[in-house]
Motif scaffolding. Structure first.
Motif, PDB file in Angstrom:
ATOM      1  N   GLY A  82       0.814  -1.211   0.000  1.00  0.00           N
ATOM      2  CA  GLY A  82       0.000   0.000   0.000  1.00  0.00           C
ATOM      3  C   GLY A  82       0.844   1.255   0.000  1.00  0.00           C
ATOM      4  N   LYS A  83       0.218   2.337   0.447  1.00  0.00           N
ATOM      5  CA  LYS A  83       0.883   3.642   0.465  1.00  0.00           C
ATOM      6  C   LYS A  83       1.986   3.654   1.510  1.00  0.00           C
ATOM      7  CE  LYS A  83      -1.396   5.834  -2.639  1.00  0.00           C
ATOM      8  NZ  LYS A  83      -0.674   6.169  -3.884  1.00  0.00           N
ATOM      9  N   VAL A  84       3.032   4.392   1.202  1.00  0.00           N
ATOM     10  CA  VAL A  84       4.162   4.462   2.120  1.00  0.00           C
ATOM     11  C   VAL A  84       3.845   5.389   3.290  1.00  0.00           C
ATOM     12  CG1 VAL A  84       6.548   5.234   2.378  1.00  0.00           C
ATOM     13  CG2 VAL A  84       5.841   4.001   0.307  1.00  0.00           C
ATOM     14  N   LYS A  85       4.062   4.889   4.492  1.00  0.00           N
ATOM     15  CA  LYS A  85       3.863   5.684   5.697  1.00  0.00           C
ATOM     16  C   LYS A  85       5.165   5.787   6.497  1.00  0.00           C
ATOM     17  CE  LYS A  85       1.222   4.297   9.162  1.00  0.00           C
ATOM     18  NZ  LYS A  85       0.113   3.676   9.900  1.00  0.00           N
ATOM     19  N   ASN A  86       5.942   4.720   6.437  1.00  0.00           N
ATOM     20  CA  ASN A  86       7.169   4.652   7.224  1.00  0.00           C
ATOM     21  C   ASN A  86       8.373   4.438   6.310  1.00  0.00           C
ATOM     22  OD1 ASN A  86       5.404   4.340   9.595  1.00  0.00           O
ATOM     23  ND2 ASN A  86       5.051   2.306   8.698  1.00  0.00           N
ATOM     24  N   VAL A  87       9.542   4.670   6.899  1.00  0.00           N
ATOM     25  CA  VAL A  87      10.789   4.454   6.157  1.00  0.00           C
ATOM     26  C   VAL A  87      11.744   3.631   7.011  1.00  0.00           C
ATOM     27  CG1 VAL A  87      12.795   5.559   5.095  1.00  0.00           C
ATOM     28  CG2 VAL A  87      10.541   6.665   4.960  1.00  0.00           C
ATOM     29  N   LEU A  88      12.256   2.567   6.442  1.00  0.00           N
ATOM     30  CA  LEU A  88      13.308   1.784   7.092  1.00  0.00           C
ATOM     31  C   LEU A  88      14.556   1.905   6.219  1.00  0.00           C
ATOM     32  CD1 LEU A  88      14.322  -0.226   9.244  1.00  0.00           C
ATOM     33  CD2 LEU A  88      13.463  -2.077   7.769  1.00  0.00           C
ATOM     34  N   PHE A  89      15.533   2.591   6.753  1.00  0.00           N
ATOM     35  CA  PHE A  89      16.757   2.887   6.006  1.00  0.00           C
ATOM     36  C   PHE A  89      17.873   2.062   6.641  1.00  0.00           C
ATOM     37  CE2 PHE A  89      20.046   6.560   5.486  1.00  0.00           C
ATOM     38  CZ  PHE A  89      20.768   5.822   4.568  1.00  0.00           C
ATOM     39  N   ILE A  90      18.178   0.951   5.986  1.00  0.00           N
ATOM     40  CA  ILE A  90      19.145  -0.002   6.535  1.00  0.00           C
ATOM     41  C   ILE A  90      20.507   0.245   5.917  1.00  0.00           C
ATOM     42  CG2 ILE A  90      19.742  -2.450   6.802  1.00  0.00           C
ATOM     43  CD1 ILE A  90      16.743  -3.056   6.175  1.00  0.00           C
ATOM     44  N   MET A  91      21.499   0.401   6.780  1.00  0.00           N
ATOM     45  CA  MET A  91      22.858   0.547   6.276  1.00  0.00           C
ATOM     46  C   MET A  91      23.752  -0.496   6.911  1.00  0.00           C
ATOM     47  SD  MET A  91      25.251   3.919   6.163  1.00  0.00           S
ATOM     48  CE  MET A  91      24.229   4.707   4.932  1.00  0.00           C
ATOM     49  N   CYS A  92      24.545  -1.144   6.077  1.00  0.00           N
ATOM     50  CA  CYS A  92      25.599  -2.000   6.604  1.00  0.00           C
ATOM     51  C   CYS A  92      26.895  -1.214   6.510  1.00  0.00           C
ATOM     52  CB  CYS A  92      25.713  -3.283   5.794  1.00  0.00           C
ATOM     53  SG  CYS A  92      24.167  -4.198   5.748  1.00  0.00           S
ATOM     54  N   ASP A  93      27.868  -1.639   7.287  1.00  0.00           N
ATOM     55  CA  ASP A  93      29.129  -0.919   7.303  1.00  0.00           C
ATOM     56  C   ASP A  93      30.194  -1.745   6.596  1.00  0.00           C
ATOM     57  OD1 ASP A  93      31.254   0.733   7.847  1.00  0.00           O
ATOM     58  OD2 ASP A  93      30.637   1.114   9.904  1.00  0.00           O
ATOM     59  N   GLN A  94      30.719  -1.170   5.518  1.00  0.00           N
ATOM     60  CA  GLN A  94      31.841  -1.800   4.813  1.00  0.00           C
ATOM     61  C   GLN A  94      31.420  -3.068   4.049  1.00  0.00           C
ATOM     62  OE1 GLN A  94      35.276  -0.566   6.646  1.00  0.00           O
ATOM     63  NE2 GLN A  94      36.640  -2.146   5.946  1.00  0.00           N
ATOM     64  N   LEU A  95      30.187  -3.092   3.579  1.00  0.00           N
ATOM     65  CA  LEU A  95      29.687  -4.242   2.822  1.00  0.00           C
ATOM     66  C   LEU A  95      29.855  -4.003   1.322  1.00  0.00           C
ATOM     67  CD1 LEU A  95      28.214  -6.942   2.490  1.00  0.00           C
ATOM     68  CD2 LEU A  95      26.048  -5.697   2.725  1.00  0.00           C
ATOM     69  N   ARG A  96      30.622  -4.837   0.689  1.00  0.00           N
ATOM     70  CA  ARG A  96      30.858  -4.715  -0.751  1.00  0.00           C
ATOM     71  C   ARG A  96      29.609  -5.075  -1.557  1.00  0.00           C
ATOM     72  NH1 ARG A  96      36.758  -6.967  -2.199  1.00  0.00           N
ATOM     73  NH2 ARG A  96      35.639  -7.672  -4.072  1.00  0.00           N
ATOM     74  N   ALA A  97      29.465  -4.418  -2.696  1.00  0.00           N
ATOM     75  CA  ALA A  97      28.315  -4.674  -3.569  1.00  0.00           C
ATOM     76  C   ALA A  97      28.312  -6.105  -4.095  1.00  0.00           C
ATOM     77  CB  ALA A  97      28.317  -3.686  -4.731  1.00  0.00           C
ATOM     78  N   ASP A  98      29.502  -6.690  -4.258  1.00  0.00           N
ATOM     79  CA  ASP A  98      29.547  -8.031  -4.856  1.00  0.00           C
ATOM     80  C   ASP A  98      29.423  -9.136  -3.814  1.00  0.00           C
ATOM     81  OD1 ASP A  98      32.028  -7.794  -3.665  1.00  0.00           O
ATOM     82  OD2 ASP A  98      33.190  -7.939  -5.522  1.00  0.00           O
ATOM     83  N   HIS A  99      29.175  -8.763  -2.569  1.00  0.00           N
ATOM     84  CA  HIS A  99      29.030  -9.761  -1.517  1.00  0.00           C
ATOM     85  C   HIS A  99      27.568  -9.958  -1.124  1.00  0.00           C
ATOM     86  CE1 HIS A  99      33.281 -10.323  -1.348  1.00  0.00           C
ATOM     87  NE2 HIS A  99      33.230 -11.038  -0.224  1.00  0.00           N
ATOM     88  N   LEU A 100      26.775 -10.287  -2.137  1.00  0.00           N
ATOM     89  CA  LEU A 100      25.378 -10.681  -1.952  1.00  0.00           C
ATOM     90  C   LEU A 100      25.126 -11.801  -2.950  1.00  0.00           C
ATOM     91  CD1 LEU A 100      23.499  -7.233  -2.025  1.00  0.00           C
ATOM     92  CD2 LEU A 100      24.175  -8.543   0.008  1.00  0.00           C
TER      93      LEU A 100
END
Lengths: 521, 521
Positions: free
Chosen positions: A2-20
């Motif tokens: 549905g419509k956006v009401k909240n925001v969850l902004f998750i940050m990892c520290d020092q996580l490389r883009a190719d490590h997923l």
């Protein structure tokens, strides 16, 4: 959804883009993050504004390039003048909370100069970069620091003046002695802390508690993990979940050490690079780093399940990213800061629950994203003022909802101030002579170095960035083209911060209305 | 003459560099300023950082370029983040007072955001750019504005709700009706105000009173006249002291209107340019402008005599300058802002009473000076911290005292943001698309315009700047050379404002001392 009401902004520290695993890592398991990508859009070409925590995060939080916000390195406080997502959302009555790390340092001089009373609510907010800190935890903080994590550990039986050093980043050595995670040779050992008491677990539970408490009241939570940042020690069972055979091939060769750029050469002299250049180091460290990532993924899975049960996945915009990557021995480097992809490119997934975004779910968008896009994306999604006079990023909402755009950026920019680093001493430079700016286009990566020759990589023919062409004058036309981009960028920084564009519009050619009649014959 | 204890920083508003007799004006009389030059050093190549009051003054007060301080035009408040001479000197216990104009607008949003209590001493100081306002008087202020000048006028018999409009800038028309100085056609008439009650007289007496009151206590006074800025009406006897035959030849020709730069063309459409392009306008306005200058000079003569009697000429550093010039019809323009010498070059005289400066007394120094040099000069003269992380100008003390320097600047820079001007509407641009940067070297003046071709003048062969070469591609190598200078400049702005260089030095490669041991094997 549905419509956006909240925001969850998750940050990892020092996580490389190719490590997923969704980004193609052949052995690493990240099912929860993969599922997140399947519900939203993954941007594989997302770049930070500086390859080091502090300045990168300040760009995420302010929506501005490093030259604009001025917090050029980890030890530089963000000027109180700079507004963050906390200012923008709290003005709309939305609580902006933090669980974990921001790296915001208090602008002590300004606090004193503006007479902001120590211990007041305003003081706390200003010191915290306008986040309401549920429990701030920046990692590797001294005993008695600002976090409640040390007390939490003691309550759970980790009796010590410094339970983090003695349990969280420590293992038992062969004779029961403490083997510290500060020594990378030890990080194949399991941490003394139980997994459920580790940093990642602690922070995730803080987030769950906050989300529960907020109920139906709108919120924005910055869930900011300190992992997989060093010390790389993981708790069991993650410490030996992976082995050296599971790691990505090292991206380095001997050719890279020929005609080294002077600043790069200085970075390669620093201890982290020397350590990671030991033949055995990557095979010890990378499996632990991967274990920490899978641990993160497991906790994210629990968090998302928790949110789903509460209906929060239907009304919460989720941004998942990292503040920078980690060389882990690639290019004969440890740490980050240099402008290679391993440090500058980060994971970036956005889930917009609005049905208008259904068309893009599970897709991969190859367009360039920058860290400074997070704030404008959140503001547009919540329908808040766009702060064009301050923000230098672009909202990703049109990309998520397939709204027509005439154009999109064709380059990204990142900066470095290495004045606090040993490299400056090695090179004998002054604090204000240590700047670099990177521009990366589809084909080229070019770095302007103050006082030195540039760097240039041809990403089409050398995607692994093994051959620096910055010495090769046959590329002079490319140098010029890249310089033009950099220079146009440098002249476009937003410095008029005290008034917005609407203010300008309302006052254009309006002097007569203020009783000023100059120029009349 | 002796050691410097005090600073008198005199600014005129809109005074052209060529309107002083010591600078070669053949008819204008400025004996007091000439005498000042004879006691110090005159810098005939001094440039402002923007050809308009607000941004230019903020550069004078902060020692920083416009892109750095961010107050890009008259209506843009200076961010509270920016420190001024008031911050630097008051930290050393020196009172920094203002008599007259600063054009500082309060950063209202920041005052509120930082919880600075309205009406408090801190509030007053922050609103005033850290000057202690003896009597602030910005000119053309509304009745009931912040100045005490209106009450002063009323006390002296000028009975009116708005004595400034009714007496100071008004004359008697042919039938006794009010002839307003807002209409330039009227400025040959004498103002209704008596000379001794005029703005220049009022402010000079404020300055004298302050200097007397301070006695032997060190002080810094910014005596900031609002003249010869428009409205150009002068009190008798200065209104007709000069005639059209006394004015400098008009610097304009028809050739200038061919292939006009688009922004210049838009400025020439604005009312002040249209009015000044009337054949009769310069001959009416310039004599009044010259009269206002001689009036200023007369009051400066009284001030210097007053200081001499008190011994203050022996221990006071004096800087005399202006915030920008005035086209007065040159180049088919009124006002300022465009990058011609008439607007960008200003009078600049420094008197250093220290015997070490005796060698340079009465000399003319052709080296380039910028407005941002004032603050570093004052700080070095008083032996105060040099604030290198903030200040972008250079101290002139070595030039005054013949101290060896390896090099000096070979170019000056000025900026413009015309977003608040009718020109933006004429050109159909957005507020953030109206930037220009000038670089002027010994030979060339080059202007980068956002979104338009550049301007170029060959000052060796065209010192009057009549032929814009910015369309002529035979000068492409010069364009490139000038762009290189501009671009290097743009990448060197000082944005790390929260900590100084000593802080950086003390923390370079010191992570281990903070309990951080990354990179160890």
């Amino acid at each position: 959804m549905g419509k956006v009401k909240n925001v969850l902004f998750i940050m990892c520290d020092q996580l490389r883009a190719d490590h997923l695993s969704c980004a193609g890592h052949p052995h690493l398991k990240t099912p929860a993050i993969d599922a997140l990508a399947a519900r939203g859009v993954r941007f594989p070409r997302a770049y930070v504004q500086s390859g080091v925590c502090g300045p990168s995060r300040m760009s995420f939080y302010t929506g501005r390039y490093v030259s604009s916000h001025g917090a050029t390195w980890n030890r530089v406080p963000l000027s109180l003048r700079e507004k963050t997502i906390g200012d923008f959302l709290s003005a709309a009555g939305i609580k902006v909370a933090l669980a974990g790390k921001t790296h915001v340092l208090p602008d002590l001089e300004a606090l004193e100069r503006f007479g902001i009373e120590g211990g007041s609510a305003l003081d706390a907010l200003m010191r915290a970069g306008r986040f309401e800190e549920l429990d701030r935890y920046d990692g590797h903080s001294p005993p008695g620091g600002e976090s409640g994590y040390a007390d939490y550990l003691r309550r759970h039986g980790y009796v010590s003046d410094d339970p983090w050093s003695d349990f969280v980043i420590a293992a038992d050595g062969p004779n029961g002695e403490k083997a510290s995670g500060w020594h990378m040779r030890n990080v194949h050992l399991p941490a003394r802390v139980k997994e459920e008491h580790s940093e990642t677990a602690y922070m995730t539970r803080e987030a769950m508690r906050f989300i529960d408490e907020m109920g139906e009241t709108p919120w924005c939570l910055h869930l900011s993990y300190v992992k997989p940042h060093w010390p790389y020690m993981a708790p069991a069972p993650y410490h030996n979940m992976y082995g050296a055979a599971d790691m990505l091939p090292l991206n380095r060769d001997e050719q890279e050490r020929a005609n080294e750029h002077p600043v790069l050469a200085a970075y390669r002299e620093m201890e982290e690079s020397v350590s990671f250049s030991r033949p055995e180091a990557p095979g010890i460290v990378r499996p632990a780093y991967m274990g920490l990532i899978t641990q993160l993924d497991d906790w994210l899975g629990r968090l998302f399940a928790h949110m789903e049960r509460a209906g929060r996945l239907d009304d919460t915009l989720i941004v998942f990213t990292a503040d920078h990557g980690d060389f882990l021995g690639d290019h004969w480097l440890g740490e980050k800061e240099m402008f290679y992809e391993e440090a500058q490119r980060v994971p970036f997934i956005v889930v917009d629950p609005d049905p208008e975004a259904d068309l893009t779910r599970g897709t991969v968008d190859e367009r360039f994203v920058e860290a400074i896009d997070v704030v404008p994306t959140i503001l547009e999604t919540l329908g808040l003022p766009t702060q064009d006079h301050l923000l230098e990023g672009r909202s990703l909402l049109p990309l998520l909802r397939k709204i027509h755009l005439d154009s999109w950026r064709d380059a990204v920019f990142s900066e470095l101030d290495y004045s606090f680093r040993e490299a400056r001493k090695i090179l004998g430079r002054k604090p204000n002579e240590c700047r670099a700016i990177m521009v990366r286009t589809d084909r080229w990566k070019y770095v302007w170095w103050q006082g030195y020759r540039p760097m240039l990589f041809d990403l089409a023919n050398d995607p692994k960035e093994r051959r620096d062409l910055g010495n090769d004058l046959t590329y002079a036309p490319i140098f010029r083209e890249m310089e033009e981009r950099l220079n146009a960028w440098a002249k476009a920084r937003k410095s008029r911060v005290t008034v917005d564009d609407a203010y300008v519009e309302a006052r254009t050619a309006k002097h007569r209305q203020h009783g000023i009649f100059f120029g009349q014959w």
